[in-house]
Motif scaffolding. Structure first.
Motif, PDB file in Angstrom:
ATOM      1  N   PHE A 149       0.823  -1.216   0.000  1.00 51.52           N
ATOM      2  CA  PHE A 149       0.000   0.000   0.000  1.00 51.52           C
ATOM      3  C   PHE A 149       0.856   1.264   0.000  1.00 51.52           C
ATOM      4  CE2 PHE A 149      -2.935  -2.837   2.630  1.00 51.52           C
ATOM      5  CZ  PHE A 149      -3.617  -3.296   1.519  1.00 51.52           C
ATOM      6  N   GLY A 150       2.173   1.096  -0.014  1.00 49.30           N
ATOM      7  CA  GLY A 150       3.073   2.244  -0.056  1.00 49.30           C
ATOM      8  C   GLY A 150       3.616   2.690   1.282  1.00 49.30           C
ATOM      9  N   TYR A 151       3.310   1.968   2.344  1.00 46.07           N
ATOM     10  CA  TYR A 151       3.813   2.334   3.669  1.00 46.07           C
ATOM     11  C   TYR A 151       5.201   1.737   3.873  1.00 46.07           C
ATOM     12  CZ  TYR A 151      -1.010   3.658   4.628  1.00 46.07           C
ATOM     13  OH  TYR A 151      -2.242   4.235   4.580  1.00 46.07           O
ATOM     14  N   ARG A 152       6.132   2.584   4.245  1.00 50.67           N
ATOM     15  CA  ARG A 152       7.494   2.138   4.572  1.00 50.67           C
ATOM     16  C   ARG A 152       7.696   2.437   6.052  1.00 50.67           C
ATOM     17  NH1 ARG A 152       6.564   0.017   0.471  1.00 50.67           N
ATOM     18  NH2 ARG A 152       7.341   0.564  -1.570  1.00 50.67           N
ATOM     19  N   LEU A 153       7.498   1.417   6.876  1.00 47.54           N
ATOM     20  CA  LEU A 153       7.525   1.611   8.320  1.00 47.54           C
ATOM     21  C   LEU A 153       8.878   1.247   8.901  1.00 47.54           C
ATOM     22  CD1 LEU A 153       4.074  -0.010   9.149  1.00 47.54           C
ATOM     23  CD2 LEU A 153       4.582   2.412   8.865  1.00 47.54           C
ATOM     24  N   THR A 154       9.286   2.017   9.880  1.00 47.93           N
ATOM     25  CA  THR A 154      10.504   1.675  10.621  1.00 47.93           C
ATOM     26  C   THR A 154      10.197   0.444  11.469  1.00 47.93           C
ATOM     27  OG1 THR A 154       9.930   2.998  12.558  1.00 47.93           O
ATOM     28  CG2 THR A 154      11.138   4.129  10.764  1.00 47.93           C
ATOM     29  N   PRO A 155      11.218  -0.264  11.888  1.00 47.56           N
ATOM     30  CA  PRO A 155      10.975  -1.409  12.790  1.00 47.56           C
ATOM     31  C   PRO A 155      10.217  -0.998  14.054  1.00 47.56           C
ATOM     32  CG  PRO A 155      13.202  -1.531  11.911  1.00 47.56           C
ATOM     33  CD  PRO A 155      12.629  -0.199  11.476  1.00 47.56           C
ATOM     34  N   ASN A 156      10.523   0.194  14.585  1.00 46.07           N
ATOM     35  CA  ASN A 156       9.800   0.660  15.782  1.00 46.07           C
ATOM     36  C   ASN A 156       8.322   0.894  15.494  1.00 46.07           C
ATOM     37  OD1 ASN A 156      12.029   0.543  17.416  1.00 46.07           O
ATOM     38  ND2 ASN A 156      12.519   2.728  17.238  1.00 46.07           N
ATOM     39  N   ALA A 157       8.021   1.527  14.365  1.00 47.26           N
ATOM     40  CA  ALA A 157       6.622   1.786  14.008  1.00 47.26           C
ATOM     41  C   ALA A 157       5.873   0.473  13.795  1.00 47.26           C
ATOM     42  CB  ALA A 157       6.546   2.666  12.767  1.00 47.26           C
ATOM     43  N   LEU A 158       6.512  -0.462  13.108  1.00 46.64           N
ATOM     44  CA  LEU A 158       5.884  -1.771  12.903  1.00 46.64           C
ATOM     45  C   LEU A 158       5.648  -2.448  14.248  1.00 46.64           C
ATOM     46  CD1 LEU A 158       4.863  -3.946  10.959  1.00 46.64           C
ATOM     47  CD2 LEU A 158       7.178  -4.896  10.994  1.00 46.64           C
ATOM     48  N   GLY A 159       6.607  -2.359  15.153  1.00 45.08           N
ATOM     49  CA  GLY A 159       6.452  -2.952  16.482  1.00 45.08           C
ATOM     50  C   GLY A 159       5.267  -2.382  17.234  1.00 45.08           C
ATOM     51  N   VAL A 160       5.055  -1.074  17.116  1.00 51.94           N
ATOM     52  CA  VAL A 160       3.898  -0.433  17.761  1.00 51.94           C
ATOM     53  C   VAL A 160       2.606  -1.008  17.195  1.00 51.94           C
ATOM     54  CG1 VAL A 160       2.643   1.751  17.990  1.00 51.94           C
ATOM     55  CG2 VAL A 160       5.107   1.681  18.394  1.00 51.94           C
ATOM     56  N   LEU A 161       2.531  -1.132  15.874  1.00 53.27           N
ATOM     57  CA  LEU A 161       1.320  -1.670  15.243  1.00 53.27           C
ATOM     58  C   LEU A 161       1.082  -3.127  15.649  1.00 53.27           C
ATOM     59  CD1 LEU A 161       1.568  -0.186  11.639  1.00 53.27           C
ATOM     60  CD2 LEU A 161       0.136   0.599  13.544  1.00 53.27           C
ATOM     61  N   VAL A 162       2.141  -3.903  15.676  1.00 53.02           N
ATOM     62  CA  VAL A 162       2.012  -5.312  16.044  1.00 53.02           C
ATOM     63  C   VAL A 162       1.528  -5.440  17.484  1.00 53.02           C
ATOM     64  CG1 VAL A 162       3.306  -7.449  16.473  1.00 53.02           C
ATOM     65  CG2 VAL A 162       3.628  -6.193  14.327  1.00 53.02           C
ATOM     66  N   ARG A 163       2.100  -4.639  18.390  1.00 51.23           N
ATOM     67  CA  ARG A 163       1.658  -4.693  19.792  1.00 51.23           C
ATOM     68  C   ARG A 163       0.197  -4.271  19.930  1.00 51.23           C
ATOM     69  NH1 ARG A 163       6.843  -3.027  20.327  1.00 51.23           N
ATOM     70  NH2 ARG A 163       6.357  -0.818  20.551  1.00 51.23           N
ATOM     71  N   ARG A 164      -0.220  -3.304  19.136  1.00 51.97           N
ATOM     72  CA  ARG A 164      -1.598  -2.806  19.220  1.00 51.97           C
ATOM     73  C   ARG A 164      -2.609  -3.750  18.574  1.00 51.97           C
ATOM     74  NH1 ARG A 164      -6.158  -2.407  19.101  1.00 51.97           N
ATOM     75  NH2 ARG A 164      -7.503  -0.605  18.911  1.00 51.97           N
ATOM     76  N   TYR A 165      -2.259  -4.324  17.417  1.00 57.30           N
ATOM     77  CA  TYR A 165      -3.253  -5.050  16.626  1.00 57.30           C
ATOM     78  C   TYR A 165      -3.098  -6.570  16.621  1.00 57.30           C
ATOM     79  CZ  TYR A 165      -4.705  -0.487  15.062  1.00 57.30           C
ATOM     80  OH  TYR A 165      -5.168   0.795  15.043  1.00 57.30           O
ATOM     81  N   SER A 166      -2.125  -7.125  17.346  1.00 55.27           N
ATOM     82  CA  SER A 166      -1.962  -8.578  17.307  1.00 55.27           C
ATOM     83  C   SER A 166      -2.402  -9.223  18.607  1.00 55.27           C
ATOM     84  CB  SER A 166      -0.509  -8.943  17.012  1.00 55.27           C
ATOM     85  OG  SER A 166       0.303  -8.701  18.141  1.00 55.27           O
ATOM     86  N   ARG A 167      -2.704 -10.478  18.482  1.00 54.54           N
ATOM     87  CA  ARG A 167      -2.980 -11.333  19.632  1.00 54.54           C
ATOM     88  C   ARG A 167      -2.024 -12.503  19.506  1.00 54.54           C
ATOM     89  NH1 ARG A 167      -9.041 -10.825  18.039  1.00 54.54           N
ATOM     90  NH2 ARG A 167      -9.359  -8.697  18.718  1.00 54.54           N
ATOM     91  N   ASP A 168      -1.154 -12.624  20.461  1.00 56.78           N
ATOM     92  CA  ASP A 168      -0.136 -13.683  20.431  1.00 56.78           C
ATOM     93  C   ASP A 168       0.705 -13.620  19.157  1.00 56.78           C
ATOM     94  OD1 ASP A 168      -1.010 -14.703  22.917  1.00 56.78           O
ATOM     95  OD2 ASP A 168      -2.598 -15.834  21.909  1.00 56.78           O
ATOM     96  N   GLY A 169       0.997 -12.393  18.707  1.00 58.20           N
ATOM     97  CA  GLY A 169       1.853 -12.206  17.542  1.00 58.20           C
ATOM     98  C   GLY A 169       1.184 -12.438  16.201  1.00 58.20           C
TER      99      GLY A 169
END
Length: 176
Positions: free
Chosen positions: A133-153
């Motif tokens: 979709f054109g998003y280039r996320l830093t590892p930190n930004a991706l980590g924030v999204l994963v922590r917010r939107y994942s369940r057990d990774g």
């Protein structure tokens, strides 16, 4: 709606005009018989708009989520807020069609990256999907999204859509 100096429709002529409700909704079947209109109109109020509860019911009855769990009320709320240009907390038919197009794009991407067909994507698959979709996320930004939107990774389709809605809302350039 009453405006100062407005005396109402001319006698006998009101029936020939159909007023479009705010937000781009329709009171009757839109021209061309759009195939999405029956889903929308089955839950829309007399104002031609749908709120989050109605959107949730509409999307569930349409089958857009496929074999995945139906969308949560929270996801339905943020989908409306993404397109709620008049800040009514509701969505008209035109916004619904825009949402439908986005949902289909997100669903295609999710299915492409859910390689094991578990109904979830893992963090690296999320990153790959978002990069399409054109998003280039830093590892930190991706980590924030994963922590917010994942369940057990693992990220469900509902949470994937919520993540995409948030990213779109945060990165969209408002039209003037």
């Amino acid at each position: 709606m009453s405006h100062p100096g407005y005396q109402g429709a001319p006698q006998g002529g009101a029936a020939q005009y159909q007023q479009q409700p705010p937000g781009g909704g329709y009171q009757q079947q839109p021209p061309g018989g759009d195939p999405l209109f029956p889903y929308f109109s089955s839950v829309a109020g007399v104002d031609g708009q749908i709120d989050a509860d109605e959107l949730q019911r509409c999307l569930t009855s349409s089958g857009i989520s496929g074999t995945y769990q139906p969308f949560s009320l929270d996801t339905s709320r943020i989908m409306i807020s993404m397109l709620d240009r008049d800040y009514s907390g509701k969505m008209g038919f035109n916004e619904f069609k825009e949402l439908w197009a986005a949902l289909n794009q997100w669903k295609s991407s999710f299915m492409q990256f859910d390689r094991d067909r578990s109904g979830t994507v893992e963090p690296q698959e999320l990153q790959q999907a978002l990069s399409t979709f054109g998003y280039r996320l830093t590892p930190n930004a991706l980590g924030v999204l994963v922590r917010r939107y994942s369940r057990d990774g693992r990220i469900t389709f509902d949470d994937f859509v919520a993540c995409c809605v948030r990213l779109r809302t945060l990165t969209e350039i408002p039209s003037s």
